[in-house]
Every structure is written in C-alpha cells, then in structure tokens.
Design a protein around this motif. Sequence first.
Motif, PDB file in Angstrom:
ATOM      1  N   ASP A 142       0.613  -1.383  -0.007  1.00  0.00           N
ATOM      2  CA  ASP A 142      -0.229  -0.151   0.091  1.00  0.00           C
ATOM      3  C   ASP A 142       1.237   0.723  -0.255  1.00  0.00           C
ATOM      4  N   ILE A 143       0.877   2.086  -0.422  1.00  0.00           N
ATOM      5  CA  ILE A 143       1.538   3.305  -1.243  1.00  0.00           C
ATOM      6  C   ILE A 143       0.713   4.567   0.408  1.00  0.00           C
ATOM      7  N   ASP A 144       1.686   4.833   1.067  1.00  0.00           N
ATOM      8  CA  ASP A 144       1.666   5.752   1.864  1.00  0.00           C
ATOM      9  C   ASP A 144       1.082   7.394   1.216  1.00  0.00           C
ATOM     10  N   HIS A 145      -0.287   7.620   1.787  1.00  0.00           N
ATOM     11  CA  HIS A 145       0.291   9.262   0.981  1.00  0.00           C
ATOM     12  C   HIS A 145       0.074   9.151   0.150  1.00  0.00           C
ATOM     13  N   PHE A 146      -0.998   8.666  -0.650  1.00  0.00           N
ATOM     14  CA  PHE A 146      -1.172   8.720  -1.791  1.00  0.00           C
ATOM     15  C   PHE A 146      -2.424   9.620  -2.558  1.00  0.00           C
ATOM     16  N   LYS A 147      -3.482   9.968  -1.708  1.00  0.00           N
ATOM     17  CA  LYS A 147      -4.434  10.439  -1.922  1.00  0.00           C
ATOM     18  C   LYS A 147      -3.461  12.228  -1.804  1.00  0.00           C
ATOM     19  N   HIS A 148      -2.424  12.287  -0.946  1.00  0.00           N
ATOM     20  CA  HIS A 148      -1.765  13.516  -1.026  1.00  0.00           C
ATOM     21  C   HIS A 148      -0.990  13.836  -2.471  1.00  0.00           C
ATOM     22  N   ASN A 150      -1.840  12.782  -5.354  1.00  0.00           N
ATOM     23  CA  ASN A 150      -2.542  13.232  -6.868  1.00  0.00           C
ATOM     24  C   ASN A 150      -3.014  14.375  -6.199  1.00  0.00           C
ATOM     25  N   ASP A 151      -3.307  15.136  -5.345  1.00  0.00           N
ATOM     26  CA  ASP A 151      -3.750  16.312  -4.661  1.00  0.00           C
ATOM     27  C   ASP A 151      -3.148  16.954  -4.877  1.00  0.00           C
ATOM     28  N   GLU A 152      -1.250  16.897  -4.946  1.00  0.00           N
ATOM     29  CA  GLU A 152      -0.386  17.630  -4.517  1.00  0.00           C
ATOM     30  C   GLU A 152       0.308  17.588  -6.066  1.00  0.00           C
ATOM     31  N   TYR A 153       0.315  16.977  -7.071  1.00  0.00           N
ATOM     32  CA  TYR A 153       0.674  16.635  -8.378  1.00  0.00           C
ATOM     33  C   TYR A 153      -0.343  16.040  -9.031  1.00  0.00           C
ATOM     34  N   GLY A 154      -0.951  15.567  -8.935  1.00  0.00           N
ATOM     35  CA  GLY A 154      -2.089  16.027 -10.268  1.00  0.00           C
ATOM     36  C   GLY A 154      -1.887  13.870 -10.106  1.00  0.00           C
ATOM     37  N   HIS A 155      -3.499  13.619 -11.008  1.00  0.00           N
ATOM     38  CA  HIS A 155      -3.229  11.960 -10.742  1.00  0.00           C
ATOM     39  C   HIS A 155      -2.438  11.454 -12.187  1.00  0.00           C
ATOM     40  N   GLN A 156      -1.877  12.641 -13.051  1.00  0.00           N
ATOM     41  CA  GLN A 156      -0.592  12.175 -14.231  1.00  0.00           C
ATOM     42  C   GLN A 156       0.276  11.371 -13.617  1.00  0.00           C
ATOM     43  N   VAL A 157       0.962  12.154 -12.651  1.00  0.00           N
ATOM     44  CA  VAL A 157       2.289  12.172 -11.842  1.00  0.00           C
ATOM     45  C   VAL A 157       1.475  10.530 -11.048  1.00  0.00           C
ATOM     46  N   ASP A 159      -0.061   8.453 -11.658  1.00  0.00           N
ATOM     47  CA  ASP A 159       0.032   7.000 -12.854  1.00  0.00           C
ATOM     48  C   ASP A 159       1.112   6.471 -12.356  1.00  0.00           C
ATOM     49  N   GLU A 160       1.580   8.066 -13.011  1.00  0.00           N
ATOM     50  CA  GLU A 160       3.121   7.108 -13.389  1.00  0.00           C
ATOM     51  C   GLU A 160       3.768   6.512 -11.907  1.00  0.00           C
ATOM     52  N   ILE A 161       3.270   7.058 -10.763  1.00  0.00           N
ATOM     53  CA  ILE A 161       3.855   5.912  -9.689  1.00  0.00           C
ATOM     54  C   ILE A 161       3.613   5.050  -9.227  1.00  0.00           C
ATOM     55  N   LEU A 162       2.019   4.490 -10.095  1.00  0.00           N
ATOM     56  CA  LEU A 162       1.771   2.867 -10.389  1.00  0.00           C
ATOM     57  C   LEU A 162       2.269   1.853 -10.494  1.00  0.00           C
ATOM     58  N   LYS A 163       2.928   2.673 -12.215  1.00  0.00           N
ATOM     59  CA  LYS A 163       2.811   1.689 -12.718  1.00  0.00           C
ATOM     60  C   LYS A 163       4.734   1.434 -13.092  1.00  0.00           C
TER      61      LYS A 163
END
Length: 207
Positions: A142-148, A150-157, A159-163
Amino acid sequence: MQYFAIALYFFALIVQIATVFQCFSTLKHIGVVRSGWMTLATAFTLAMIHGLFALAREREPPFEHTVDAFFSLIISSVFFAGIFSIRRIMDAQITKNAELELLNQYDNLTHALSRAETLKRLEMEIERSRRFDHPLSLLEIDIDHFKHINDEYGHQVGDEILKSLTQRCLSVLRTNDSFGRIGGEEFLIILPEANPERSLEAAQRLR
C-alpha cells in the motif's frame, strides 16, 4: 458425355470432402451448436457416399445423370462456400474472445494482474497449497499518502508512480510469483512455495 459426368461427380466429391473436413475441424471450437455441426457433417458424408456410387457406375450415363452431376457440383460448392464463411467468422470470434480474455487478465494502467485475475490465482494457489501441503505466502503493498500525491501533483503523476512501482516490483519477484492490483494503490503479491523466511526476504527486497 460419360467422362464429363464423371468429372463433374469427381469435383463435387472433392468439394464435399473439403466441406466435411471443415465441419469436423470446427467441432473442437464449439459447444452448444456441436450437434448442428455433427448433423451437417453427416449430411455431407452421405452426399459424398452418393457421389462415390455415382462414380462407380460403369454404364453410359444418360443426359439426366450429367445434369445431376452438374447440380451436385454446384450445390456442393455453395455449401462449401457457406460453411467456409461461417468457419472464418467463428475463427475471428474465437481470436477476439481470446484477446479480450487476455486484456481482462491485466490492469489497464499498470499492466499488473487485474483484481479478478489476482483473486482467481489466489484461490488456485490456496487450493494447491492445501492439496500438496506446500507453503504459500501473501504480501500486500500500500502506498502511503497516495491521495496527497494525487492532490498535490495531479493524477497523471500518481499514475506514473503506480506504473513505476509495478515495474520495479516485477523486476524483483520470481517468474512464478503473481503481482496484482486489487485497489487504487493497493497490490497483492502471491508467493507460491515461499515459507515465512523467504517471504520476509522478498518483502525486504521490495521495500
């Protein structure tokens, strides 16, 4: 006239043999319509036997036999064209279904195993572990603070982290391990034949 009729029967026989082959070769790909294809194969086999009897005639065939041979060739050709067209459609559908099944096995974004495929493999591995009394380990990421993120850098970033996470984990795991995405930033790793010590080592490498 005799040789012409024999030639027509002979070509009709070849077409009928090809049609019967198409019918029987389709049986391995079909389920509920198997009886229908079996009926068609039987019908064309009988037509083929009829053609063999026609070829076996030794006496001079009258004009109506020549006409019969001509129509036998035409009808056989039309049936073959229809069966061949249906076979092409079925083969294309089978290929499309196989491609869709392959797509459903993997997550569209990360290319990790999909949730459904991960749970399916988990169930299979649990059953195999119980049957043969072999060890089986599971790891959850589980990635800690993943919502933060997405909120701070955008969903595109995000997505890149998940990949990136998926690719790094797959590079560490064994080929017989399963890595699947079961939630937004949650992943499940199935480690067959891994006792607690080996699973702890794998978790340290992943961390």
